[in-house]
Design a protein around this motif. Sequence first.
Motif, PDB file in Angstrom:
ATOM      1  N   ASN A 225       0.837  -0.968   0.182  1.00  0.00           N
ATOM      2  CA  ASN A 225      -0.217   0.112   0.100  1.00  0.00           C
ATOM      3  C   ASN A 225       0.759   1.225  -0.066  1.00  0.00           C
ATOM      4  O   ASN A 225       1.620   1.381   0.910  1.00  0.00           O
ATOM      5  N   PRO A 226       0.768   2.038  -0.974  1.00  0.00           N
ATOM      6  CA  PRO A 226       1.779   3.252  -1.060  1.00  0.00           C
ATOM      7  C   PRO A 226       1.303   4.330   0.191  1.00  0.00           C
ATOM      8  O   PRO A 226       2.351   4.864   0.251  1.00  0.00           O
ATOM      9  N   GLU A 227      -0.024   4.220   0.517  1.00  0.00           N
ATOM     10  CA  GLU A 227      -0.092   5.250   1.828  1.00  0.00           C
ATOM     11  C   GLU A 227       0.501   4.736   3.187  1.00  0.00           C
ATOM     12  O   GLU A 227       0.644   5.449   4.028  1.00  0.00           O
ATOM     13  N   MET A 228       0.411   3.254   3.177  1.00  0.00           N
ATOM     14  CA  MET A 228       0.870   2.623   4.511  1.00  0.00           C
ATOM     15  C   MET A 228       1.984   1.582   4.041  1.00  0.00           C
ATOM     16  O   MET A 228       1.324   0.394   3.765  1.00  0.00           O
ATOM     17  N   PRO A 229       3.167   1.935   3.722  1.00  0.00           N
ATOM     18  CA  PRO A 229       3.940   1.066   3.040  1.00  0.00           C
ATOM     19  C   PRO A 229       4.374  -0.516   3.664  1.00  0.00           C
ATOM     20  O   PRO A 229       4.749  -1.337   3.110  1.00  0.00           O
ATOM     21  N   GLN A 230       4.096  -0.280   5.052  1.00  0.00           N
ATOM     22  CA  GLN A 230       4.183  -1.710   5.763  1.00  0.00           C
ATOM     23  C   GLN A 230       3.113  -2.650   5.485  1.00  0.00           C
ATOM     24  O   GLN A 230       3.465  -3.699   5.837  1.00  0.00           O
ATOM     25  N   LYS A 231       2.148  -2.166   4.938  1.00  0.00           N
ATOM     26  CA  LYS A 231       1.101  -3.090   4.564  1.00  0.00           C
ATOM     27  C   LYS A 231       1.288  -3.833   3.178  1.00  0.00           C
ATOM     28  O   LYS A 231       1.615  -3.021   2.293  1.00  0.00           O
ATOM     29  N   PHE A 232       1.556  -5.248   3.152  1.00  0.00           N
ATOM     30  CA  PHE A 232       1.700  -5.624   1.883  1.00  0.00           C
ATOM     31  C   PHE A 232       0.984  -7.015   1.801  1.00  0.00           C
ATOM     32  O   PHE A 232       0.349  -7.482   2.689  1.00  0.00           O
ATOM     33  N   PHE A 233       0.929  -7.628   0.586  1.00  0.00           N
ATOM     34  CA  PHE A 233       0.480  -9.030   0.386  1.00  0.00           C
ATOM     35  C   PHE A 233       1.158  -9.645  -0.728  1.00  0.00           C
ATOM     36  O   PHE A 233       1.659  -8.937  -1.724  1.00  0.00           O
ATOM     37  N   ILE A 234       1.167 -10.963  -0.658  1.00  0.00           N
ATOM     38  CA  ILE A 234       1.790 -11.801  -1.701  1.00  0.00           C
ATOM     39  C   ILE A 234       0.515 -12.149  -2.751  1.00  0.00           C
ATOM     40  O   ILE A 234      -0.452 -12.831  -1.921  1.00  0.00           O
ATOM     41  N   TYR A 235       0.278 -12.118  -3.661  1.00  0.00           N
ATOM     42  CA  TYR A 235      -0.558 -12.353  -4.803  1.00  0.00           C
ATOM     43  C   TYR A 235      -0.799 -14.028  -4.669  1.00  0.00           C
ATOM     44  O   TYR A 235       0.046 -14.524  -5.070  1.00  0.00           O
ATOM     45  N   ASP A 236      -1.967 -14.290  -4.607  1.00  0.00           N
ATOM     46  CA  ASP A 236      -2.615 -15.911  -4.689  1.00  0.00           C
ATOM     47  C   ASP A 236      -3.666 -15.759  -5.453  1.00  0.00           C
ATOM     48  O   ASP A 236      -4.657 -15.454  -4.762  1.00  0.00           O
ATOM     49  N   LYS A 237      -3.447 -16.326  -6.503  1.00  0.00           N
ATOM     50  CA  LYS A 237      -4.633 -16.136  -7.636  1.00  0.00           C
ATOM     51  C   LYS A 237      -5.740 -17.065  -7.051  1.00  0.00           C
ATOM     52  O   LYS A 237      -6.983 -16.882  -7.326  1.00  0.00           O
ATOM     53  N   LEU A 238      -5.663 -18.258  -6.307  1.00  0.00           N
ATOM     54  CA  LEU A 238      -6.538 -19.173  -5.982  1.00  0.00           C
ATOM     55  C   LEU A 238      -7.207 -18.386  -5.010  1.00  0.00           C
ATOM     56  O   LEU A 238      -8.443 -18.466  -4.892  1.00  0.00           O
ATOM     57  N   MET A 239      -6.763 -17.860  -3.921  1.00  0.00           N
ATOM     58  CA  MET A 239      -7.536 -17.022  -2.712  1.00  0.00           C
ATOM     59  C   MET A 239      -8.049 -15.818  -3.315  1.00  0.00           C
ATOM     60  O   MET A 239      -9.236 -15.292  -3.018  1.00  0.00           O
ATOM     61  N   MET A 240      -7.515 -15.231  -4.402  1.00  0.00           N
ATOM     62  CA  MET A 240      -7.926 -13.736  -4.429  1.00  0.00           C
ATOM     63  C   MET A 240      -8.719 -13.651  -5.971  1.00  0.00           C
ATOM     64  O   MET A 240      -9.266 -12.629  -6.120  1.00  0.00           O
ATOM     65  N   PHE A 241      -8.830 -14.660  -6.725  1.00  0.00           N
ATOM     66  CA  PHE A 241      -9.706 -14.737  -7.773  1.00  0.00           C
ATOM     67  C   PHE A 241     -10.678 -15.881  -7.993  1.00  0.00           C
ATOM     68  O   PHE A 241     -11.879 -15.632  -7.987  1.00  0.00           O
TER      69      PHE A 241
END
Length: 151
Positions: free
Chosen positions: A113-129
Amino acid sequence: MELILLLFSSGLLLLGITRLFTFKYRLRHYVKSKGTISNYEIETKYFSTGGIEVDKDQYDRFAKISNWKRVKYYSPEITYHADNGQDYSGTWWTEMPNGIPHNIGELVEIYYNPEMPQKFFIYDKLMMFWEPLLIATIGLSGVCFMLYQIL
């Protein structure tokens, strides 16, 4: 009863659509970057047939006579550089069905997140799509079926 099932199916449809658009929003508004795995932790959890987490002793006693599950979770510690010039580090828990997915020193694709750079995630196509799409499809099927039954 039909009305309750219609409401339940509508809820599934809305949940699936909401999750799908939430993840799409994140992909569009978060910054794609590369992070280095600096360390990782592996945790094993044990679950009964009903999905309740149990301790290892219970698992050892009942797993042979019941369909209890052992699930390994992988948590890499990822260090990445944000556009604001600072380095950040954090962890991301994920299920590990087929061994360790990444080794120490390996680069992985992350979104932060550019507004809160400490928040991130690894993209997981199964979980997120696929998971939200499946939930929405089941909900839509239920809504169509229940409307057919009611009308």
